[in-house]
Design an enzyme around this catalytic site. Structure first.
Site, short mmCIF file in Angstrom:
data_model
loop_
_atom_site.label_atom_id
_atom_site.label_comp_id
_atom_site.label_asym_id
_atom_site.label_seq_id
_atom_site.Cartn_x
_atom_site.Cartn_y
_atom_site.Cartn_z
N SER A 72 0.84 -1.20 0.00
CA SER A 72 0.00 0.00 0.00
C SER A 72 0.88 1.26 0.00
CB SER A 72 -0.97 -0.03 1.17
OG SER A 72 -2.11 0.75 0.89
N LYS A 119 -21.44 18.02 7.82
CA LYS A 119 -20.35 18.56 8.62
C LYS A 119 -19.80 17.56 9.63
CE LYS A 119 -17.50 21.63 10.11
NZ LYS A 119 -16.31 21.94 9.29
#
Length: 297
Positions: A118, A170
């Protein structure tokens, strides 16, 4: 009168105590030693830079790379990678700094250790040559995001979290409730974009068609042998092989002098915590807020 047996027991206990404190001092010195202490003498040298463990910070590595960039005695760099990856931003920052070194004509070789997956593979792609062991675990070209949800626990113990917000999305990742479909779609869009960045970096750095990289970029891991067949690495071998390649590229021969430094200076408590987490199979703490990662689990 003190018997011989008592003297022997006392000597053994004293020796054990001295050995214990010696080991502690050696461990502490190994953790806090100044970076950049050379293994061999001066002259044209190959620098070995270790990237080990979770990549959660880039500053110390970049600082070390810049130091070697300014050192006229450093003719090539071998990046020894033993990492399952980590944060997206630190991985990209290290990758970017490595590309700058290549632009200055400094040969850059990656030596993969046990794992270079990765984010560990992402930064490896910056190298001129990637050397992996046959059994190295690499690849894992993918992205993940994870965070805690403890809604059920909070309901059981009678705890509520009140949030006042302006903007529907949010408080995405709020651990006190389940994710909405709109939030999931928004996060998936962001993850897909970061995934595409990974794919593009591999395609450009390894000179592989992007369609071919996309087929490999499902998070699969590969052994060093498999990665060689797929074009993800260049050669099979260990650290010594990588150093020899770097030496030849820099005109220093097959057995160049080397210097090795460890970019991260850990506090003793951090070192012990990391070892304890490793012992229990915990390579990283899941944070209570969303974080996009190039990380192989």
């Amino acid at each position: 009168m003190i018997k011989g047996k008592d003297i022997l027991i006392g000597a053994i206990i004293t020796g054990m105590v001295l050995l214990f404190f010696s080991l502690v001092l050696i461990t502490i010195w190994g953790i806090i030693r100044p970076s950049g202490i050379p293994i061999t003498g001066s002259g044209g040298r190959v620098a070995i830079v270790d990237i080990k463990g979770i990549i959660d910070d880039s500053e110390s590595v970049i600082e070390l790379l810049k130091k070697y960039e300014k050192d006229s005695s450093i003719k090539a760099i071998v990046l020894r990678v033993d990492s399952p990856g980590g944060g997206v931003a630190p991985s990209q920052e290290i990758y970017g700094q490595l590309l700058k070194l290549k632009e200055k004509g400094i040969p850059l070789i990656v030596s993969m250790s046990s794992v270079a997956a990765s984010g560990g593979y992402y930064i490896s792609c910056a190298a001129d040559t990637i050397v992996a062991n046959p059994g190295t675990l690499t690849g894992s070209i993918g992205v993940l995001m994870e965070f805690l949800t403890i809604q059920g626990l909070m309901q059981k113990i009678g705890v509520n979290l009140e949030v006042v917000k302006a903007g529907e999305l949010k408080d995405v990742g709020n651990f006190s409730r389940q994710m909405t479909e709109k939030e999931r779609a928004m996060l998936q869009t962001a993850i897909t974009d970061v995934h595409n960045q990974f794919i593009e970096a591999v395609s450009e750095s390894r000179n592989i068609d992007i369609e071919q990289v996309e087929e490999l970029a499902d998070g699969s891991i590969f052994t060093g042998n498999q990665a060689l067949e797929l074009g993800l690495v260049d050669k099979l071998g260990g650290l010594e092989d990588a150093v020899s390649i770097a030496g030849r590229m820099a005109g220093l021969g097959d057995n160049p002098k080397t210097t090795r430094a460890y970019p991260r200076r850990q506090r003793l408590i951090d070192y012990l915590t990391e070892k304890a987490m490793s012992l229990f199979g915990i390579d990283g703490i899941i944070k209570p807020w969303p974080e996009i990662k190039y990380l192989y689990r």
